[in-house]
Every structure is written in structure tokens, then in C-alpha cells.
Design a protein around this motif. Sequence first.
Motif: not given
Length: 500
Positions: A433-453
Motif C-alpha cells: 500500500e505504501l510502495t504504490k505511492r512511488l510511480n517508477p515512471e515519474i521517479g525515473a523522470e525526476r532522477l533523469v532531470n536531476l542528473m541532467n541538471a
Amino acid sequence: MKLYIPPEFEVIRNTSRCITCRVCERQCANEVHRYDADEKMMLADESKCVNCQRCVALCPTHALKIVKSDCRLRENANWSDATIKEIYKQASSGGVLLSSMGNPQPFPVYWDKILINASQVTNPPIDPLREPMETRVFLGKKPSGIERDKDGRLVNNLPPQIELQMPVMFSAMSYGSISYNAHKSLAMAAERLGICYNTGEGGLHEDFYVYGKNTIVQVASGRFGVHEDYLKAGAAVEIKMGQGAKPGIGGHLPGTKIVGDVSRTRMIPEGSDAISPAPHHDIYSIEDLRQLVYSIKEATNYTKPVIVKVAAVHNIAAIASGIARSGADIISIDGFRGGTGAAPTRIRDNVGIPIELALAACDKRLRDEGIRNSVSLVVGGSIRSAADLVKAIALGADACYVATAALLALGCHLCRTCQTGKCNWGIATQDPELTKRLNPEIGAERLVNLMNAWNHEIKELMGGMGINSIETLRGNRLMLRGVGITEKELEILGISHAGE
């Protein structure tokens, strides 16, 4: 005898804004909030609050605020409020205090006392928008010289390498300590960025074998999930000898997290604690380490670089020298501010040394011994920004591991209660129930944004120094100056004071 310890945080609820929608109640895994049907209002058990900010972030009317309680024990310069409360807890339980994430104590952060030089006239800066900047790096042994065949053509004598499009990798976080969705976010982001992520000591979930070329598989003392296919699945194999957050001790994942796929991936029974011994019971010398290094190379047909990960401790330079001679291709050094899912509080807060000093000492020792090119150096332990990363490379690192910064990008609020398994952001938990709060697609996008920055900032910083490649920056300590640092610290870091 039970002694009252006041809650660390207070829940401030604006009753004129609260619409009793009960979102806070549903979102809080720690059961802080509850609805009182008789009073028709929301109440809070503040003793359970860890200040994860989930309720604050999701309250639709912004009716909530979490503040640090100003209720304190009588002031004492020697016996702090936190120290007294820890004694109360241990006197009540008889147990070892556990904590998570990195060392929060006010030790010096040398990154913040190091400044970067900039070019001006005779060595002009470079414009990264108009001129090429090389942030790609290769990790592994480098040949001592160039070889040519009888016709004068170059002979490719390069040992196996890890190719990274920028000098960053996502550090070891095991499946079990973090969720399936968190691991998937890291794997997807690493693939898109052209870098690597590390499995940690929990094995590799079968779904993630497709990310093998961007995966570093880890072998720890517990050997959880280690088998031939696992070793061959990744771009490199890392032997974990130590961890910055808990040098000198092993790992422990509570049985409550060993469920379902975690159990199958680690190859241990459900509900059993996953305990990694402090030492590898087949390694008691550099010669023993060498044996494991070459066993892994044999198992992978000499196609994968082997990394040896150690914690930053007082004699780290001598340790690094030995590891370089063990046959390892890469040395990973983890500083005492590095994060963790769980560690004894006393060890997390008192053992180890800062990564800045450890890195500088190791790079100097390897250069002095003429073996710097026989091994790459990767460092971690609170790399918080592109500036920290650039300073680390100038001190001698080939690349950096990041973990806490990556978790923050996924939504972590650094509440430091990972060991409970009740992560409200779906990261350090196995609760579906807690794990599903993290969407992997959104999570990956945020990681990519951070590293690109970060990659853009790395280019800007290098351009300002008049440097156009990571290789030129590596070990270039002339680009660094210290402020407010003692002579001895400057000597270890190998840099001059600002103004010199």
C-alpha cells in the motif's frame, strides 16, 4: 518505571481550514492522525510523528504544519536533550539504538570549505554552450603505455571498463531496504542517462536483468542472491567490504522486510532476518581478497571490472594501496556521512572519517606509489550537488556514487526512520500500500532531470575553470582553494588556502 519523553514534533492543525477529509489519516503509515466521530474533528498522536511531511504535502486545504517541539529538558551543556532521551530509551528497552540515513552530527563538511578557481585572462574560460565539453568517463584499469603491432597499428590492450556518460553512479541500495518501485526508478533512470546503478547486497530482481548493462551487482559478506547468472548480469561486480554509515560491522535487514520477491531474490526464507556478518569469512588479508577478486573474474570470463567497496577509515590510504594490488579494477570509498537503511546510532555517528580527507589521502598514496592508473577511484558519502562532485574529481576521484540525493529526487523527506519500514513516500518499505505511492515512471523522470541538471552544471563549472574534460579535471588540485581550514587539513587535502 516509565519515564515520559515529550514528542519531538508537534502537529499544528488550523481548524478553520480543516475540512475533516481524513486524507492525513489515510496517508500516514505511522497512525498519527485519527478522526474522532463524537467530536467530529481530527486528532493527532504526536508521539508517533516522524516529520515525513506527507500529511502536510497532501492536505488539500493546507491546514497542517509540523513543527519541532520546544518542550525541552533542563539545559545542560554536557548532557544534551537528545543524549538524555537516548539513555531513557535504552534503560527502558535494553537494546541498541538504531538509526537510518547519514551522520547528522555537526562535523566539518569540507566541501563547503573548498572553493573552485575560475579562469580570467591568460587562460580564458570555455563556453560549454558553444564548445565541446567531455563529461564521459571510463572506469577500470588503464594500460601503462600504448602498444602497436608490427604494422604500427594500435593494439587494444584496454581491460574491461565501465563507460559512463557523466561521472556519476547511483550507489548501492538493496532490494528489500528499498522498494521494487524505487529500484525500478533507479534502473530506468540509469539506462536513460547512460550511467550505472548498484543493486546493493540484496540480489537482482528477475525483472531488472534487462537493465544489466547499466547495473553493478554487489557481493557482500552474506552473499545474498549471488549466483553465476547474477554475476554475469551486470556491467561490473562490486565486493562490499565496508560501508561509510557503519564501518566495521555487517548489514541487517529485518525479517519483516523479507517478504515475497525480496525473499526469492535474496534466496532466504520469508520472515528471516538477513544478516551480513561484519567480515567476509573467507577474507582476512589482501591475499584472501585477491582470491575472491580473481574468482569473480574467472566466473565472468574476465569481461567485467571488479570493484572493492570500503568505508573511509583512519588508515584508508594504506588499505587502498593494498586493494589496488589485489587485482581490483576500481576502488569505491564510502565516507561517514553516507546513508543507510539502518545502522546502530553510536556507530553511524562516531565511526569513520569524512570522504574529502579519505579521497585526498588515497589519491596521493596511489600517485606516490606509481599505481594510480592501475585502479579507478569512486567516492560516495553525501555528494549533494554538482559542485561537490566537481570538487571530488579535482581531489582525485574518477566518479562519484550518489544515493541520498537520488532518494530525495524520488520524494524522500529525510525523516530518518527507514528502519521501521513505514516509509510514507513508498521508498524504504515493502508494504504494497505504501510502495504504490512511488510511480517508477515519474521517479525515473525526476532522477533523469536531476542528473541532467547536474551534468549541465558540471560543464558550466569546468568551463569557468577553462577545462573541457573530466580527465583534465581529475586530480587537478590547483583548481581548489580552502577557506577556514587548518594547515594540517590543507596538507591532507593537498590544496592551498584562498588568497595563496
